[in-house]
Design a protein around this motif. Structure first.
Motif, mmCIF file in Angstrom:
data_model
loop_
_atom_site.group_PDB
_atom_site.id
_atom_site.type_symbol
_atom_site.label_atom_id
_atom_site.label_comp_id
_atom_site.label_asym_id
_atom_site.label_seq_id
_atom_site.Cartn_x
_atom_site.Cartn_y
_atom_site.Cartn_z
ATOM 1 N N HIS A 109 16.710 76.782 -5.615
ATOM 2 C CA HIS A 109 16.391 77.047 -7.015
ATOM 3 C C HIS A 109 17.656 77.232 -7.852
ATOM 4 O O HIS A 109 17.672 76.888 -9.043
ATOM 5 C CB HIS A 109 15.451 78.247 -7.111
ATOM 6 C CG HIS A 109 14.075 77.906 -6.631
ATOM 7 N ND1 HIS A 109 13.120 77.338 -7.444
ATOM 8 C CD2 HIS A 109 13.505 78.014 -5.400
ATOM 9 C CE1 HIS A 109 12.032 77.115 -6.746
ATOM 10 N NE2 HIS A 109 12.234 77.509 -5.508
ATOM 11 N N TYR A 132 7.326 77.241 1.534
ATOM 12 C CA TYR A 132 8.139 76.640 0.491
ATOM 13 C C TYR A 132 9.102 75.598 1.021
ATOM 14 O O TYR A 132 9.730 74.877 0.241
ATOM 15 C CB TYR A 132 8.844 77.744 -0.302
ATOM 16 C CG TYR A 132 7.805 78.641 -0.913
ATOM 17 C CD1 TYR A 132 6.995 78.182 -1.939
ATOM 18 C CD2 TYR A 132 7.555 79.906 -0.385
ATOM 19 C CE1 TYR A 132 5.984 78.978 -2.461
ATOM 20 C CE2 TYR A 132 6.548 80.700 -0.900
ATOM 21 C CZ TYR A 132 5.763 80.237 -1.939
ATOM 22 O OH TYR A 132 4.742 81.008 -2.444
ATOM 23 N N PHE A 147 18.205 85.842 -9.275
ATOM 24 C CA PHE A 147 17.971 85.535 -7.866
ATOM 25 C C PHE A 147 18.473 86.662 -6.960
ATOM 26 O O PHE A 147 17.867 86.945 -5.916
ATOM 27 C CB PHE A 147 18.644 84.215 -7.485
ATOM 28 C CG PHE A 147 18.018 83.005 -8.117
ATOM 29 C CD1 PHE A 147 16.646 82.897 -8.256
ATOM 30 C CD2 PHE A 147 18.809 81.970 -8.592
ATOM 31 C CE1 PHE A 147 16.056 81.784 -8.843
ATOM 32 C CE2 PHE A 147 18.243 80.854 -9.181
ATOM 33 C CZ PHE A 147 16.865 80.760 -9.314
ATOM 34 N N LEU A 150 18.636 73.793 -8.606
ATOM 35 C CA LEU A 150 17.743 73.254 -9.623
ATOM 36 C C LEU A 150 18.185 73.689 -11.018
ATOM 37 O O LEU A 150 18.280 72.875 -11.948
ATOM 38 C CB LEU A 150 16.308 73.720 -9.353
ATOM 39 C CG LEU A 150 15.231 73.208 -10.310
ATOM 40 C CD1 LEU A 150 14.991 71.716 -10.106
ATOM 41 C CD2 LEU A 150 13.931 73.975 -10.103
ATOM 42 N N ASN A 204 16.052 78.793 0.272
ATOM 43 C CA ASN A 204 15.115 78.644 -0.835
ATOM 44 C C ASN A 204 15.756 79.100 -2.147
ATOM 45 O O ASN A 204 15.646 78.433 -3.183
ATOM 46 C CB ASN A 204 13.845 79.447 -0.545
ATOM 47 C CG ASN A 204 12.775 79.230 -1.588
ATOM 48 O OD1 ASN A 204 12.639 78.146 -2.149
ATOM 49 N ND2 ASN A 204 12.011 80.256 -1.871
ATOM 50 N N ARG A 213 11.795 83.366 -14.274
ATOM 51 C CA ARG A 213 11.937 82.119 -13.525
ATOM 52 C C ARG A 213 11.085 81.009 -14.137
ATOM 53 O O ARG A 213 11.530 79.857 -14.257
ATOM 54 C CB ARG A 213 11.559 82.332 -12.063
ATOM 55 C CG ARG A 213 12.498 83.241 -11.296
ATOM 56 C CD ARG A 213 12.151 83.253 -9.813
ATOM 57 N NE ARG A 213 12.409 81.940 -9.222
ATOM 58 C CZ ARG A 213 12.014 81.610 -7.989
ATOM 59 N NH1 ARG A 213 11.326 82.452 -7.255
ATOM 60 N NH2 ARG A 213 12.290 80.411 -7.518
ATOM 61 N N TYR A 260 4.022 76.065 -8.218
ATOM 62 C CA TYR A 260 4.824 76.619 -7.119
ATOM 63 C C TYR A 260 5.236 78.051 -7.441
ATOM 64 O O TYR A 260 5.057 78.976 -6.624
ATOM 65 C CB TYR A 260 6.024 75.703 -6.966
ATOM 66 C CG TYR A 260 7.140 76.073 -6.028
ATOM 67 C CD1 TYR A 260 7.825 77.282 -6.100
ATOM 68 C CD2 TYR A 260 7.573 75.151 -5.083
ATOM 69 C CE1 TYR A 260 8.877 77.573 -5.267
ATOM 70 C CE2 TYR A 260 8.634 75.426 -4.242
ATOM 71 C CZ TYR A 260 9.272 76.638 -4.338
ATOM 72 O OH TYR A 260 10.315 76.927 -3.504
ATOM 73 N N LEU A 261 5.791 78.268 -8.646
ATOM 74 C CA LEU A 261 6.274 79.597 -9.008
ATOM 75 C C LEU A 261 5.129 80.600 -9.156
ATOM 76 O O LEU A 261 5.286 81.775 -8.813
ATOM 77 C CB LEU A 261 7.099 79.530 -10.290
ATOM 78 C CG LEU A 261 8.458 78.841 -10.164
ATOM 79 C CD1 LEU A 261 9.123 78.713 -11.529
ATOM 80 C CD2 LEU A 261 9.370 79.588 -9.195
ATOM 81 N N GLU A 272 13.372 77.980 -15.229
ATOM 82 C CA GLU A 272 13.355 76.837 -14.314
ATOM 83 C C GLU A 272 12.512 75.689 -14.854
ATOM 84 O O GLU A 272 12.910 74.514 -14.765
ATOM 85 C CB GLU A 272 12.874 77.276 -12.936
ATOM 86 C CG GLU A 272 13.844 78.215 -12.229
ATOM 87 C CD GLU A 272 13.436 78.526 -10.803
ATOM 88 O OE1 GLU A 272 13.132 77.579 -10.045
ATOM 89 O OE2 GLU A 272 13.400 79.722 -10.440
ATOM 90 N N TYR A 315 9.628 86.859 -12.060
ATOM 91 C CA TYR A 315 8.914 85.583 -12.024
ATOM 92 C C TYR A 315 8.615 85.046 -13.408
ATOM 93 O O TYR A 315 8.622 83.821 -13.609
ATOM 94 C CB TYR A 315 7.648 85.703 -11.170
ATOM 95 C CG TYR A 315 7.946 85.448 -9.721
ATOM 96 C CD1 TYR A 315 7.986 84.151 -9.219
ATOM 97 C CD2 TYR A 315 8.263 86.491 -8.863
ATOM 98 C CE1 TYR A 315 8.305 83.896 -7.897
ATOM 99 C CE2 TYR A 315 8.585 86.254 -7.538
ATOM 100 C CZ TYR A 315 8.600 84.959 -7.061
ATOM 101 O OH TYR A 315 8.934 84.702 -5.756
ATOM 102 N N ASN A 372 9.515 72.644 -1.501
ATOM 103 C CA ASN A 372 10.835 72.250 -1.982
ATOM 104 C C ASN A 372 11.067 70.760 -1.760
ATOM 105 O O ASN A 372 11.595 70.052 -2.636
ATOM 106 C CB ASN A 372 11.934 73.052 -1.285
ATOM 107 C CG ASN A 372 12.022 74.480 -1.762
ATOM 108 O OD1 ASN A 372 11.454 74.843 -2.779
ATOM 109 N ND2 ASN A 372 12.731 75.307 -1.022
ATOM 110 N N LEU A 398 6.415 72.540 -10.195
ATOM 111 C CA LEU A 398 7.226 73.753 -10.205
ATOM 112 C C LEU A 398 6.455 74.927 -10.791
ATOM 113 O O LEU A 398 6.525 76.052 -10.269
ATOM 114 C CB LEU A 398 8.505 73.513 -10.991
ATOM 115 C CG LEU A 398 9.475 74.686 -11.117
ATOM 116 C CD1 LEU A 398 9.954 75.155 -9.753
ATOM 117 C CD2 LEU A 398 10.670 74.301 -11.990
#
Length: 232
Positions: free
Chosen positions: A141, A181, A161, A144, A137, A93, A207-208, A97, A90, A185, A204
């Motif tokens: 990502h 999510y 991922f 994205l 999901n 990410r 969210y993460l 991201e 994470y 999303n 985002l």
């Protein structure tokens, strides 16, 4: 030329090994080979009709991607993540991201891939296929990240991922994990569609962080129960 002809066979073998690694990566991501399972060289080699050397090279590639582990005198196993691994995923990410969204140029953005992933998630939810919602999901990502237009970033996050899917496979309630999510999303997609890059990055990031807390809690609880941890 300087003996390079002797290396020609390596090109074919490496290419085949990469293709085999791609097949196995997909099977691991889908849960066909769950965390902790030992991979049989004999069975997989026979099924794919590839040599032991090619298969071992594919295993080496996936070990480098942290999807497999090699245990001396025991064999090759699908990796079981630690809670620290999930936390690190994470962190990666968040870094990648959010940077992708921050670095977007002027709208409009190419969002068809994101729209397709949102629709895939909704269809899976209607069918109560919560593992399928998780797959959609991850695809969202991935799409994205693809907005950055960077092959290297795509390859990096493909491995990240795939590792994350290892955690998902040990979570005991995928419905509770993935359903929130769907709406998030869609909200992120709508924000990007409206050109709100800064607002999308803020969404985002939150969210993460929420996802990190939810996944880590569920994963730590599952590990504490000892599910799947006996394989490696």
């Amino acid at each position: 030329m300087n003996g390079l002809e002797d290396d020609r066979a390596l090109l074919g073998r490496t290419s085949t090994a990469e293709r085999v690694a791609g097949i196995l990566r997909g099977r691991i991501a889908d849960g066909y080979f769950p965390p902790g399972e030992r991979l049989s060289e004999e069975a997989i080699g026979a099924a794919l009709k590839v040599s032991r050397n090619t298969l071992r090279e594919a295993f080496r590639l996936l070990t480098h991607e942290r999807l497999l582990v090699h245990e001396l005198n025991r064999g090759v196993f699908v990796r079981i993540l630690t809670v620290e691994d999930v936390e690190d995923i994470y962190r990666t990410r968040q870094l990648v991201e959010c940077a992708v969204v921050r670095g977007l140029g002027r709208p409009p953005y190419a969002l068809d891939g994101l729209r397709g992933a949102v629709e895939d998630g909704r269809r899976a939810a209607r069918a109560e296929d919560w593992a399928g919602v998780g797959t959609a999901n991850i695809r969202f990502h991935g799409e994205l990240v693809a907005l950055a237009g960077s092959r290297r970033t795509d390859e990096l996050m493909r491995s990240v991922f795939a590792e994350l899917r290892l955690a998902f496979h040990l979570v005991d309630d995928p419905h509770r994990l993935h359903e929130p999510y769907l709406a998030r999303n869609a909200e992120l997609l709508d924000t990007l569609d409206g050109g709100g890059r800064a607002a999308a990055e803020k969404l985002l990031a939150g969210y993460l962080e929420d996802s990190r807390l939810r996944v880590v809690e569920a994963y730590a609880r599952r590990l504490a129960e000892g599910s799947g941890a006996s394989g490696v």
